[in-house]
Motif scaffolding. Structure first.
Motif, short mmCIF file in Angstrom:
data_model
loop_
_atom_site.label_atom_id
_atom_site.label_comp_id
_atom_site.label_asym_id
_atom_site.label_seq_id
_atom_site.Cartn_x
_atom_site.Cartn_y
_atom_site.Cartn_z
N LEU A 187 -2.85 8.05 -0.25
CA LEU A 187 -2.25 7.87 1.08
C LEU A 187 -2.67 8.99 2.03
O LEU A 187 -2.98 8.74 3.19
CB LEU A 187 -0.72 7.84 0.97
N SER A 188 -2.71 10.21 1.52
CA SER A 188 -3.14 11.33 2.34
C SER A 188 -4.57 11.14 2.82
O SER A 188 -4.90 11.38 3.99
CB SER A 188 -3.01 12.63 1.55
N ARG A 189 -5.43 10.70 1.91
CA ARG A 189 -6.83 10.45 2.26
C ARG A 189 -6.95 9.37 3.33
O ARG A 189 -7.68 9.52 4.32
CB ARG A 189 -7.63 10.03 1.03
N ILE A 190 -6.23 8.27 3.15
CA ILE A 190 -6.27 7.16 4.11
C ILE A 190 -5.80 7.60 5.49
O ILE A 190 -6.45 7.34 6.50
CB ILE A 190 -5.41 5.98 3.60
N ILE A 191 -4.67 8.29 5.52
CA ILE A 191 -4.08 8.69 6.81
C ILE A 191 -4.96 9.71 7.51
O ILE A 191 -5.13 9.68 8.74
CB ILE A 191 -2.65 9.23 6.60
N PHE A 192 -5.57 10.62 6.75
CA PHE A 192 -6.45 11.63 7.35
C PHE A 192 -7.78 11.02 7.80
O PHE A 192 -8.26 11.28 8.91
CB PHE A 192 -6.71 12.77 6.36
N ALA B 79 2.16 11.92 3.69
CA ALA B 79 2.04 11.27 2.38
C ALA B 79 3.07 11.83 1.39
O ALA B 79 3.65 11.07 0.60
CB ALA B 79 0.63 11.46 1.84
N GLN B 80 3.30 13.12 1.43
CA GLN B 80 4.29 13.72 0.55
C GLN B 80 5.70 13.20 0.86
O GLN B 80 6.47 12.90 -0.06
CB GLN B 80 4.25 15.25 0.69
N PHE B 81 6.03 13.07 2.12
CA PHE B 81 7.35 12.57 2.51
C PHE B 81 7.51 11.10 2.10
O PHE B 81 8.59 10.68 1.67
CB PHE B 81 7.57 12.73 4.02
N ILE B 82 6.43 10.33 2.21
CA ILE B 82 6.47 8.94 1.74
C ILE B 82 6.71 8.91 0.24
O ILE B 82 7.53 8.13 -0.25
CB ILE B 82 5.15 8.21 2.10
N GLY B 83 6.00 9.76 -0.50
CA GLY B 83 6.18 9.82 -1.95
C GLY B 83 7.59 10.19 -2.34
O GLY B 83 8.16 9.60 -3.29
N GLU B 84 8.20 11.12 -1.65
CA GLU B 84 9.57 11.53 -1.95
C GLU B 84 10.56 10.41 -1.65
O GLU B 84 11.48 10.14 -2.44
CB GLU B 84 9.93 12.78 -1.14
N PHE B 85 10.38 9.73 -0.54
CA PHE B 85 11.30 8.67 -0.15
C PHE B 85 11.28 7.52 -1.16
O PHE B 85 12.32 7.00 -1.56
CB PHE B 85 10.95 8.15 1.25
N ARG B 86 10.09 7.14 -1.59
CA ARG B 86 9.98 5.96 -2.44
C ARG B 86 10.37 6.23 -3.90
O ARG B 86 10.38 5.31 -4.71
CB ARG B 86 8.56 5.40 -2.38
N LEU C 201 0.82 -1.21 0.00
CA LEU C 201 0.00 0.00 0.00
C LEU C 201 0.85 1.26 0.00
O LEU C 201 0.63 2.17 -0.81
CB LEU C 201 -0.93 0.00 1.21
N VAL C 202 1.84 1.35 0.89
CA VAL C 202 2.62 2.59 0.98
C VAL C 202 3.52 2.80 -0.22
O VAL C 202 3.91 3.94 -0.53
CB VAL C 202 3.46 2.66 2.28
N ASN C 203 3.83 1.73 -0.95
CA ASN C 203 4.70 1.87 -2.11
C ASN C 203 3.95 2.01 -3.43
O ASN C 203 4.55 2.44 -4.42
CB ASN C 203 5.66 0.68 -2.19
N SER C 204 2.68 1.66 -3.45
CA SER C 204 1.95 1.69 -4.73
C SER C 204 0.83 2.72 -4.78
O SER C 204 0.47 3.19 -5.87
CB SER C 204 1.36 0.30 -5.02
N ALA C 205 0.24 3.07 -3.64
CA ALA C 205 -0.85 4.05 -3.64
C ALA C 205 -0.33 5.44 -3.99
O ALA C 205 0.81 5.79 -3.68
CB ALA C 205 -1.55 4.07 -2.28
N SER C 206 -1.15 6.24 -4.63
CA SER C 206 -0.76 7.61 -4.94
C SER C 206 -0.60 8.42 -3.66
O SER C 206 -1.14 8.06 -2.61
CB SER C 206 -1.80 8.27 -5.84
N VAL C 207 0.12 9.51 -3.76
CA VAL C 207 0.28 10.39 -2.60
C VAL C 207 -1.08 10.90 -2.14
O VAL C 207 -1.36 10.98 -0.93
CB VAL C 207 1.22 11.57 -2.94
N GLU C 208 -1.96 11.19 -3.08
CA GLU C 208 -3.29 11.69 -2.73
C GLU C 208 -4.09 10.62 -1.98
O GLU C 208 -4.79 10.93 -1.01
CB GLU C 208 -4.05 12.11 -3.99
#
Length: 319
Positions: A149-154, A166-173, A140-147
């Motif tokens: 992931l943001s929705r899920i976490i919020f 979510a943005q930091f996850i996107g940058e790291f991956r 999930l954290v490697n394939s879902a879009s940043v948007e």
């Protein structure tokens, strides 16, 4: 590692179920079998228990711990979201009580291999049913879009810094695949400003909660299972639900209210057209909370809330 879980609000649940010596009860979240064992003890000699869990380790442990009760207990490896099919396969058409202890168990949290805990470095998994579920937290954290992931976490974590995490996850991956809980925790800590990390729970708590809920489809299942269970309740039968965070508690409160027959028509309608009928009455207007004594003995009980409802109609209607 032994499957271990301290039953929360044990006495309150037993009282809430109104146990009888010949009743049929369903523990939809058997876990360490603490609630299940107590139900069997208090319904001797003829009471029957259906104990359900989606975690294979819990199922194996539960069968061993409850084997002394012989054919009074049936342990089922399945998700409680399938409760209608489970009971139909067992040819059970009426039940005296359901118990749900929702969320992750102590065993799952304390076993690093399961990937639920932000306190241990382990593979990112978070599946409650490793045999049947394919999607892991790593996927999930490697394939879902940043948007997404943001929705899920919020939505599921109620995390104010969801977009930034979510943005930091996107940058790291972009250069590295996130494979462990330790890597994810480090990313979350970088994303949340230092000032916001000084107080409150662990900075990764809400994100881990959100991912776990998404991986296991927990809230969607919870929304439908109360109505499904009500189909099988005898008049006077009880549903007891223990939740551990506000999202779960709000869902149970809403689903109970729906089944009390309260009209859902928009304000101003000249007459009711929604057709809601009263199937339940709410026993607990406010949720039952653990005592200070229980919290001191089991700190994980602190956020527990118990809601109870009772079946009121004589005619049960299936879909």
């Amino acid at each position: 590692m032994e499957f271990y879980h301290i039953p929360v609000l044990l006495e309150e649940c037993m009282e809430g179920l109104k146990l009888t010596s010949s009743g049929i009860y369903v523990d939809c979240t058997m876990g360490g079998a603490g609630h299940s064992r107590e139900i069997l003890k208090r319904t001797s000699p003829e009471g029957r228990l259906i104990a359900v869990d989606q975690d294979e380790t819990a199922v194996l442990a539960g069968r061993e711990r409850l084997k002394e009760y012989g054919d009074r207990v049936t342990v089922v490896h399945d998700n409680f979201g399938n409760i209608k099919n489970i009971l139909r396969k067992l040819q059970i058409d009426a039940v005296d009580g359901f118990l749900f202890d929702v969320g992750v168990s102590s065993y799952q949290l304390d076993n690093p291999e399961r990937g639920f805990s932000y306190m241990e470095d382990a593979p990112l998994d978070m599946r409650m049913d490793k045999e049947h579920q394919r999607l892991t937290a790593e996927e999930l954290v490697n394939s879902a879009s940043v948007e997404e992931l943001s929705r899920i976490i919020f939505t599921y974590g109620e995390e104010r810094w969801a977009k930034r995490i979510a943005q930091f996850i996107g940058e790291f991956r972009q250069t590295n695949r996130i494979t462990s809980t330790g890597e994810l925790v480090a990313i979350i800590k970088k994303a949340i400003p230092a000032g916001a990390r000084k107080e409150g729970p662990h900075p990764a708590k809400r994100t881990f909660q959100a991912l776990r809920i998404a991986i296991n489809n927990e809230l969607e299942i919870l929304e439908s299972v109360v109505a499904d269970a009500t189909i099988f309740l005898r008049p006077g039968g009880r549903i007891c639900v223990i939740t551990f965070h506000s999202l779960e508690d709000r869902i149970i409160k809403k689903e109970f209210q729906k089944l009390t027959g309260a009209c859902t028509c928009p304000p101003g309608m000249p007459m009711c057209v929604c057709g809601h009928e009263r199937l339940l009455k709410i026993i607990t207007r406010k949720p039952i909370l653990p005592s200070e004594k229980e919290i001191n003995e089991n700190p994980r009980a602190r956020s527990a809330k118990l809601r109870i409802a009772e079946r009121v109609l004589n005619d049960r209607k299936e879909e």
